[in-house]
Scaffold this motif. Structure first.
Motif, PDB file in Angstrom:
ATOM      1  N   ALA A 171       0.830  -1.210   0.000  1.00  0.00           N
ATOM      2  CA  ALA A 171       0.000   0.000   0.000  1.00  0.00           C
ATOM      3  C   ALA A 171       0.862   1.257   0.000  1.00  0.00           C
ATOM      4  N   ILE A 172       1.949   1.237   0.763  1.00  0.00           N
ATOM      5  CA  ILE A 172       2.876   2.376   0.789  1.00  0.00           C
ATOM      6  C   ILE A 172       3.461   2.619  -0.594  1.00  0.00           C
ATOM      7  N   ASP A 173       3.803   1.546  -1.285  1.00  0.00           N
ATOM      8  CA  ASP A 173       4.427   1.671  -2.608  1.00  0.00           C
ATOM      9  C   ASP A 173       3.475   2.243  -3.647  1.00  0.00           C
ATOM     10  N   GLN A 174       2.176   2.244  -3.369  1.00  0.00           N
ATOM     11  CA  GLN A 174       1.214   2.810  -4.308  1.00  0.00           C
ATOM     12  C   GLN A 174       1.076   4.326  -4.166  1.00  0.00           C
ATOM     13  N   ILE A 175       1.690   4.882  -3.121  1.00  0.00           N
ATOM     14  CA  ILE A 175       1.633   6.320  -2.897  1.00  0.00           C
ATOM     15  C   ILE A 175       2.861   6.972  -3.511  1.00  0.00           C
ATOM     16  N   ARG A 176       2.660   8.052  -4.189  1.00  0.00           N
ATOM     17  CA  ARG A 176       3.761   8.727  -4.881  1.00  0.00           C
ATOM     18  C   ARG A 176       4.907   9.025  -3.911  1.00  0.00           C
ATOM     19  N   PRO A 177       6.143   8.580  -4.219  1.00  0.00           N
ATOM     20  CA  PRO A 177       7.265   8.716  -3.279  1.00  0.00           C
ATOM     21  C   PRO A 177       7.567  10.152  -2.863  1.00  0.00           C
ATOM     22  N   THR A 178       7.205  11.112  -3.705  1.00  0.00           N
ATOM     23  CA  THR A 178       7.497  12.517  -3.399  1.00  0.00           C
ATOM     24  C   THR A 178       6.393  13.173  -2.561  1.00  0.00           C
ATOM     25  N   SER A 179       5.337  12.429  -2.259  1.00  0.00           N
ATOM     26  CA  SER A 179       4.247  12.979  -1.450  1.00  0.00           C
ATOM     27  C   SER A 179       4.560  12.826   0.032  1.00  0.00           C
ATOM     28  N   PRO A 180       4.197  13.806   0.853  1.00  0.00           N
ATOM     29  CA  PRO A 180       4.395  13.669   2.299  1.00  0.00           C
ATOM     30  C   PRO A 180       3.576  12.495   2.842  1.00  0.00           C
ATOM     31  N   LEU A 181       4.231  11.613   3.565  1.00  0.00           N
ATOM     32  CA  LEU A 181       3.565  10.401   4.063  1.00  0.00           C
ATOM     33  C   LEU A 181       4.037  10.084   5.477  1.00  0.00           C
ATOM     34  N   ILE A 182       3.091   9.810   6.366  1.00  0.00           N
ATOM     35  CA  ILE A 182       3.385   9.302   7.704  1.00  0.00           C
ATOM     36  C   ILE A 182       2.622   7.999   7.884  1.00  0.00           C
ATOM     37  N   VAL A 183       3.318   6.960   8.292  1.00  0.00           N
ATOM     38  CA  VAL A 183       2.705   5.674   8.630  1.00  0.00           C
ATOM     39  C   VAL A 183       2.942   5.449  10.115  1.00  0.00           C
ATOM     40  N   CYS A 184       1.874   5.358  10.873  1.00  0.00           N
ATOM     41  CA  CYS A 184       2.018   5.311  12.325  1.00  0.00           C
ATOM     42  C   CYS A 184       1.004   4.342  12.923  1.00  0.00           C
ATOM     43  N   GLY A 185       1.198   4.058  14.207  1.00  0.00           N
ATOM     44  CA  GLY A 185       0.216   3.251  14.902  1.00  0.00           C
ATOM     45  C   GLY A 185       0.802   2.084  15.651  1.00  0.00           C
ATOM     46  N   ASP A 186      -0.069   1.136  15.932  1.00  0.00           N
ATOM     47  CA  ASP A 186       0.263  -0.033  16.738  1.00  0.00           C
ATOM     48  C   ASP A 186       0.787  -1.137  15.827  1.00  0.00           C
ATOM     49  N   PHE A 187       2.118  -1.206  15.702  1.00  0.00           N
ATOM     50  CA  PHE A 187       2.742  -2.227  14.876  1.00  0.00           C
ATOM     51  C   PHE A 187       2.780  -3.576  15.596  1.00  0.00           C
ATOM     52  N   ASN A 188       2.610  -3.553  16.905  1.00  0.00           N
ATOM     53  CA  ASN A 188       2.757  -4.757  17.724  1.00  0.00           C
ATOM     54  C   ASN A 188       4.121  -5.411  17.528  1.00  0.00           C
ATOM     55  N   ASP A 189       5.086  -4.639  17.132  1.00  0.00           N
ATOM     56  CA  ASP A 189       6.460  -5.126  16.981  1.00  0.00           C
ATOM     57  C   ASP A 189       7.428  -3.963  17.139  1.00  0.00           C
ATOM     58  N   VAL A 190       8.674  -4.305  17.409  1.00  0.00           N
ATOM     59  CA  VAL A 190       9.658  -3.323  17.858  1.00  0.00           C
ATOM     60  C   VAL A 190      10.569  -2.852  16.723  1.00  0.00           C
ATOM     61  N   PRO A 191      11.290  -1.738  16.923  1.00  0.00           N
ATOM     62  CA  PRO A 191      12.305  -1.336  15.952  1.00  0.00           C
ATOM     63  C   PRO A 191      13.314  -2.460  15.732  1.00  0.00           C
ATOM     64  N   ALA A 192      13.759  -2.593  14.501  1.00  0.00           N
ATOM     65  CA  ALA A 192      14.731  -3.610  14.077  1.00  0.00           C
ATOM     66  C   ALA A 192      14.103  -4.975  13.873  1.00  0.00           C
ATOM     67  N   SER A 193      12.791  -5.113  14.087  1.00  0.00           N
ATOM     68  CA  SER A 193      12.119  -6.397  13.864  1.00  0.00           C
ATOM     69  C   SER A 193      11.872  -6.606  12.372  1.00  0.00           C
ATOM     70  N   TRP A 194      11.474  -7.809  12.020  1.00  0.00           N
ATOM     71  CA  TRP A 194      11.162  -8.132  10.621  1.00  0.00           C
ATOM     72  C   TRP A 194      10.034  -7.240  10.102  1.00  0.00           C
ATOM     73  N   THR A 195       8.965  -7.108  10.895  1.00  0.00           N
ATOM     74  CA  THR A 195       7.831  -6.268  10.498  1.00  0.00           C
ATOM     75  C   THR A 195       8.266  -4.823  10.296  1.00  0.00           C
ATOM     76  N   TYR A 196       9.000  -4.298  11.243  1.00  0.00           N
ATOM     77  CA  TYR A 196       9.485  -2.914  11.174  1.00  0.00           C
ATOM     78  C   TYR A 196      10.361  -2.715   9.931  1.00  0.00           C
ATOM     79  N   ASN A 197      11.317  -3.605   9.721  1.00  0.00           N
ATOM     80  CA  ASN A 197      12.235  -3.467   8.581  1.00  0.00           C
ATOM     81  C   ASN A 197      11.491  -3.545   7.250  1.00  0.00           C
ATOM     82  N   LEU A 198      10.505  -4.453   7.179  1.00  0.00           N
ATOM     83  CA  LEU A 198       9.770  -4.621   5.934  1.00  0.00           C
ATOM     84  C   LEU A 198       8.939  -3.381   5.612  1.00  0.00           C
ATOM     85  N   VAL A 199       8.259  -2.837   6.621  1.00  0.00           N
ATOM     86  CA  VAL A 199       7.427  -1.656   6.398  1.00  0.00           C
ATOM     87  C   VAL A 199       8.299  -0.422   6.128  1.00  0.00           C
ATOM     88  N   ARG A 200       9.351  -0.285   6.880  1.00  0.00           N
ATOM     89  CA  ARG A 200      10.222   0.891   6.720  1.00  0.00           C
ATOM     90  C   ARG A 200      10.920   0.887   5.366  1.00  0.00           C
TER      91      ARG A 200
END
Length: 370
Positions: free
Chosen positions: A277-306
């Protein structure tokens, strides 16, 4: 420095063994997020403990330095150096910033609000969560686990308090069938990128129309939870005695481990869908993705989304580690705020209001394309 002759040799041997184990676990936890949890679960679990294992490594390194044991001091230093990449996400070395003259700034809150239940003051005659939102002075508030804005959902909130919330944030968005909602001072619309699983909504995207024609894309996230029962969540608290620890380990090997394995796998799937879904948004547009990831920085989920294109507002503006979940001794940083495009993170604070089992994230940003 430690001069008790009979204890010294045994004590040093125990400390050597403990140090080697902690150093190895720290490295494994730092890179646990590189292992796909759909195949391996233990590295993902270890990744949760990275800040705590790294802190133990630092303390052990200081101990060996003070006792003038160069070899183990060097091992500790090398361990920290080897883990610097993941540690820069979990335990950053940054500070808040100030906006440049002329920049447009805004405040955004991300919060798993737990249906505004007050879990620490169940007999409260007001709604502290709603009061917090009204007094926050945020421009945008992104909420998870909120079905609607009715008095039934905003429990114990007086009509006057609900009216204050509505007047403060006249623009609201979110499907009535989901528990993800957005409050805004400015016009807001759903952007169409979302994911539902059964009666759960894992993420939804919105467009905030700021004054001056600036449009901010916001993705609010509530990824798959651990699905642990109240008794299972209390396992950590029960590990205070030898018998309690044995019982907890036995329970962990049973239902808890299987639930964790399922949760990590489900979140990995959620993360892939979110990244698409993130990849469908124009890279030059301001974007914030936030919320309850239920996982920590450096985790697989975090790395994949980031990915390679997003920055972490916490890592960019803070010193040391924090936690956003606040119950059952599970003090983990599982709520995130990532961003990309013509934005600069000025600060990200953890709001210390404890009505929910999650603390809110309070971010301040500046548009950089004035």
């Amino acid at each position: 420095m430690f001069s008790i002759p009979l204890i010294n040799p045994i004590f040093r041997m125990v400390m050597r063994i403990v140090s080697i184990v902690i150093f190895l676990l720290t490295i494994l936890s730092a890179y646990g997020g590189k292992c796909n949890p759909e195949y391996l679960t233990i590295p993902a679990i270890l990744c949760l403990a990275l800040p705590y294992l790294a802190t133990l490594t630092i303390l052990l390194t200081i101990f060996w330095l003070l006792t003038k044991r160069i070899f183990f001091t060097a091992l500790g230093v090398l361990t920290i150096v080897a883990c610097m990449g993941p540690l820069s996400q979990a335990m950053p070395l940054s500070f808040p910033k100030k906006a440049e003259p002329g920049q447009t700034t805004f405040k955004i809150i991300s919060w798993n609000v737990l249906h505004t239940d007050d879990i620490r003051d169940k007999d409260s005659h007001t709604n502290r969560a709603v009061e917090y939102m009204v007094n926050s002075d945020a421009d945008v508030i992104c909420l998870a686990e909120l079905d609607n804005f009715s008095s039934k959902e905003l429990k114990n909130a007086s009509p006057a308090l609900i009216d204050s919330l509505i007047r403060k944030y006249p623009f609201r968005a979110g499907l009535s069938s989901t528990d993800i909602k957005v409050l805004s001072k400015y016009p807001v619309d759903r952007a169409g990128h979302s994911l539902s699983e059964g009666n759960r909504h894992r993420f939804d995207f919105f467009k905030i129309n700021f004054p001056g024609g600036k449009i901010l894309n916001v993705g609010m996230v509530h990824l798959y939870s651990y699905d642990l029962s109240e008794e299972e969540r209390n396992v950590v608290k029960e590990m205070k005695t030898v018998n309690g620890a044995k019982a907890s380990v036995k329970e962990f090997k049973g239902t808890i481990l299987s639930k964790l394995r399922n949760a990590f796998r489900q979140r990995a799937t959620n993360a892939r869908d979110l990244r698409d879904a993130i990849d469908q948004i124009r890279p030059t547009s301001p974007l914030i993705v936030c919320g309850d990831f239920n996982d920590v920085p450096a985790s697989w989920t975090y790395n994949l989304v980031r990915g390679e294109d997003m920055k972490d507002a916490y890592a960019e503006t803070n010193l040391g580690f924090t936690w956003t979940y606040n119950l059952h001794a599970f003090y983990f940083h599982i709520d995130q705020m990532l961003y990309r495009g013509p934005l600069e993170a000025l600060s990200l604070k953890v709001g210390k209001i404890n009505t929910s089992d999650h603390y809110p994230l309070v971010g301040e940003f500046a548009f950089t394309n004035n």
